[in-house]
Design an enzyme around this catalytic site. Structure first.
Site, short mmCIF file in Angstrom:
data_model
loop_
_atom_site.label_atom_id
_atom_site.label_comp_id
_atom_site.label_asym_id
_atom_site.label_seq_id
_atom_site.Cartn_x
_atom_site.Cartn_y
_atom_site.Cartn_z
N GLU A 1 27.49 94.76 13.23
CA GLU A 1 26.24 94.87 12.45
C GLU A 1 25.88 93.53 11.81
O GLU A 1 24.72 93.27 11.51
CB GLU A 1 26.40 95.90 11.33
CG GLU A 1 26.42 97.33 11.79
CD GLU A 1 26.73 98.25 10.61
OE1 GLU A 1 26.25 98.00 9.48
OE2 GLU A 1 27.50 99.21 10.83
N ASP B 1 45.56 90.49 8.22
CA ASP B 1 46.98 90.27 7.97
C ASP B 1 47.83 91.39 8.59
O ASP B 1 47.45 92.56 8.53
CB ASP B 1 47.20 90.24 6.45
CG ASP B 1 48.62 89.88 6.09
OD1 ASP B 1 48.98 88.71 6.25
OD2 ASP B 1 49.39 90.77 5.65
C1 NOJ Z 1 51.60 87.62 6.91
C2 NOJ Z 1 51.20 86.53 5.97
O1 NOJ Z 1 50.78 85.42 6.71
C3 NOJ Z 1 52.40 86.26 5.10
O2 NOJ Z 1 52.20 85.12 4.31
C4 NOJ Z 1 52.67 87.49 4.26
O3 NOJ Z 1 53.86 87.29 3.53
C5 NOJ Z 1 52.83 88.73 5.13
N1 NOJ Z 1 51.86 88.83 6.17
C6 NOJ Z 1 52.69 89.97 4.29
O4 NOJ Z 1 51.36 90.10 3.85
#
Ligand code: NOJ
Length: 535
Positions: free
Chosen positions: A255, A213
Site C-alpha cells: 500500500e 529482526d
Molecule cells: C538480532 C539482532 O541483530 C541482535 O542484535 C539481537 O540481539 C537479536 N536479534 C535479538 O533481538
C-alpha cells in the site's frame, strides 16, 4: 559529492541499493552526553550523502531499557528519549529524503521488552489471564512446577542460560533471548494486528522499508515440545505458519511502496528463498556470504549459491560483510580463521590488521560489484577493527548470558571517530562515550581519512560512485587462475579479486577504473587485492 542516486520515484531502488546501517547509540553524539542520538545523525547526513548511500537502516531507536542494545522494545511508536523525539525522527526522515536517502526502520516482532505495556499487564494479571495469552506462559514441570516447561536453548550463541523465567506466581514465560525480552505469541490475532498497525505507523511517517529482526523465529509449536524429542518441523525455527504472516505484511507494505529486509539465518538455501517469494519479503540478509572465509573457492560457491537460490523467486541478492552482531571485517580477515561463526568467537584471537585491512578493501570492491543490494555497517567504510572492551565496561548480554565465556558484540559497537584532534575523536563533546574508544581510534577518524587519497573511506566513496557502471544485469565468471575470482557484468565492467598467494595477471581490459591497492611493477594484481576494469 552528489553521485546520481535512485530517483525518489524509482520503485525498484532496493534491488541495487547501497544501504548503510546506523547503530544510533554509537554513530554521533549531538548533545554530548556520551550516547549517540538523532541530532548527531542529522548533523552527519551530508557525510552520508557524500558517501553515496541510497538508504539508512536504523537499528531500533525506540524507548528501551537497553538490556539488549535496543532490541528490547518498550514502545514501537516512539523514540528513546536518549536519542531524541518522534518529531525529530520525522525531521530526520524528511531531511534524508531531500538528500536522496531513504530510511529503513528495524521492527522486532519476536519479542518485546519486559517493560512493554503488554508484558507489564500480563505480569500483573496473573496465571490464566487473557493478558498472558499474548506471550508464552506455562506451568513448570516437576512436582511443584519448579522445572522449566521445556529444554529449548538460548538463542544467544555460547549461552547456557535458560529460555524460561519463573514469576513469583509460579508461571514461567518463554524468552529465546534475555529474560527482559519475552517472546510474543504469534498464534494470537492481537499480536498480528498490532504489528501491522506498527508497520503502518512508520510507513505513514515516510519510511521506505523495514528490517525484520529474528524473522524466522516468531512462530512456535503450541505444544512447545522438547528439542530432545527431535520434533519435526522445528518447534521455533522457520515454521511454515510464518509465511502467512509475511504475506499479510507484504500487503501492508505494498500500500505504501515499502520494502522488507528479513534477518533470516537459515542454512538451507531452499528454505531461505521461500521467504523471498514475490508476495513475501523483498530481500533478506546474506549471512552465508558474511560468514564465508577469505577463500576464492568458498566465496565463489557462496556467490553462486546465493544467485541460484534467489533466481527462481526473482528476488535480488544482498551482500553483507558485517553488522552490529558480528566481528568487524578487518579483524576477521586478519585472523587465521577468516570465517565468521558465533560459536568460535573467543577472547584474545590474534589478528594481523594490515592483512585484514587489505582483504577488507578487496572484499569491499567484490561486494559492490556483485548483482543486488549491498549493506554497509557504520564504521566499515572507515576500516574500523573490532575493539577489546574491558570487562568492567561490557554491556552486551551475550557476554553475561555466557557467563563471560563469549566476548559478546560490544567490540563492533564502539562510538565512531569523526575528528582526529577532538575529544573522544569527535564522537561527542562532554561526556565519555558509553563504550570506551581504543587509544588509536583518532587514527581512523573521518576527517583524517577524507584528506587521505588512499584511505578506506576514499575507496568506499569512489567505489560507490562508480558502482552504477556494473549495471543491473547478471554476472558471468571469467577464466582465472586458482585463487582468483574474475567476473564481468552486463554494464561492461569487470571485477577481479586475487585471493591467491602470488600476483595475478589481469584479464584483457581497456582501462583500470579502481583498485583496492597498488598493482605491482609488472602491472599485476598483488595478493589480497581487487581491481575494477573496463572491458
Ligand atoms: C538480532 C539482532 O541483530 C541482535 O542484535 C539481537 O540481539 C537479536 N536479534 C535479538 O533481538
Amino acid at each position: 559529492m552528489g553521485q546520481p542516486r535512485h530517483a525518489p520515484e524509482d520503485p525498484d531502488w532496493w534491488r541495487t541499493a547501497v544501504i548503510y546501517q546506523v547503530y544510533v547509540r554509537s554513530f554521533a553524539d549531538g548533545d554530548g552526553d556520551g550516547t549517540g542520538d538523532l541530532a548527531g545523525v542529522r548533523s552527519r547526513l551530508p557525510y552520508l550523502a557524500g558517501l553515496g548511500v541510497d538508504a539508512l537502516w536504523f537499528s531500533p531507536w525506540y524507548p528501551s531499557p537497553m538490556k539488549d542494545g535496543g532490541y528490547d522494545v518498550a514502545d514501537y511508536r516512539a523514540i528513546d528519549p536518549a536519542f531524541g523525539t518522534l518529531a525529530e525522527a520525522e525531521k530526520l526522515i524528511a531531511e534524508a529524503r531531500e538528500l536522496g536517502i531513504r530510511t529503513i526502520v528495524d521492527i522486532v516482532p519476536n519479542h518485546v521488552s519486559d517493560q512493554h505495556p503488554w508484558f507489564r499487564a500480563a505480569r500483573a494479571a496473573g496465571p490464566g489471564s487473557a493478558e498472558r495469552e499474548l506471550f508464552h506462559f506455562r506451568r513448570g514441570r516437576g512436582t511443584d512446577g519448579e522445572l522449566p516447561p521445556n529444554d529449548w536453548p538460548s538463542q544467544f550463541a555460547g549461552s547456557t542460560a535458560p529460555v524460561w523465567t519463573r514469576l513469583p506466581d509460579g508461571d514461567w514465560y518463554l524468552h529465546l533471548f534475555t529474560p527482559e525480552q519475552p517472546d510474543l505469541n504469534w498464534a494470537h490475532p492481537a499480536v498480528r494486528q498490532e504489528h501491522e498497525d506498527v508497520l503502518r505507523f512508520w510507513f505513514e511517517r515516510g519510511v521506505a522499508g523495514v528490517r525484520i529482526d529474528s524473522a524466522a523465529l516468531l512462530a512456535k509449536d503450541p505444544d512447545l515440545p522438547d528439542l530432545a524429542t527431535r520434533p519435526r518441523p522445528h518447534p521455533f525455527v522457520d515454521r511454515d505458519e510464518l509465511h502467512a504472516v509475511y504475506r499479510s505484511w507484504r500487503r501492508v507494505a505494498d500500500e505504501y511502496g515499502g520494502v522488507f529486509v528479513g534477518e533470516v539465518w537459515l542454512p538451507d538455501p531452499e528454505r531461505f528463498a521461500r521467504y523471498l517469494r514475490p508476495d513475501e519479503l523483498h530481500t533478506a540478509f546474506n549471512f552465508a556470504f558474511l560468514s564465508c572465509p577469505w577463500d576464492a573457492a568458498r566465496l565463489r560457491a557462496a556467490i553462486d549459491t546465493t544467485l541460484a537460490e534467489h533466481a527462481p523467486v526473482g528476488a535480488p541478492a544482498t551482500w553483507v560483510l558485517c553488522n552490529h552482531d558480528v566481528t568487524r571485517t578487518v579483524t576477521r580477515y586478519g585472523r587465521e580463521d577468516t570465517a565468521f561463526d558465533f560459536a568460535t568467537k573467543a577472547f584474545g584471537t590474534p589478528a594481523d590488521l594490515a592483512l585484514g585491512t587489505r582483504r577488507a578493501r578487496a572484499a569491499a570492491l567484490l561486494s559492490l560489484a556483485l548483482p543486488g543490494a549491498v549493506y554497509l555497517y557504520q564504521g566499515e567504510e572507515l576500516g574500523l577493527p573490532e575493539a577489546d572492551v574491558p570487562a568492567d565496561r561490557v554491556q552486551d548480554p551475550m557476554y553475561f548470558r555466557s557467563g563471560g565465556a563469549a566476548p559478546g558484540r560490544d567490540g563492533c559497537r564502539i562510538p565512531l571517530p569523526w575528528a582526529e584532534d577532538m575529544p573522544y575523536a569527535g564522537f561527542g563533546a562532554h561526556e565519555e562515550p558509553w563504550l570506551p574508544q581504543p587509544a588509536d581510534w583518532p587514527s581512523y577518524a573521518v576527517d583524517r581519512q577524507e584528506r587521505d587519497p588512499d584511505s578506506m573511506l576514499t575507496l568506499y566513496r569512489r567505489a560507490i560512485a562508480l558502482r552504477p557502471m556494473f549495471g543491473d544485469g547478471p554476472l558471468s565468471w571469467l577464466p582465472a587462475p586458482d585463487g582468483v575470482l574474475a567476473f564481468s557484468r552486463a554494464g561492461g565492467a569487470l571485477c577481479v579479486v586475487n585471493l591467491a598467494p602470488t600476483p595475478a595477471v589481469l584479464p584483457p581490459h581497456s582501462r583500470s577504473l579502481l583498485t583496492s591497492g597498488p598493482l605491482d611493477e609488472a602491472g599485476r594484481l598483488p595478493p589480497d587485492t581487487a581491481a575494477w576494469l573496463r572491458a
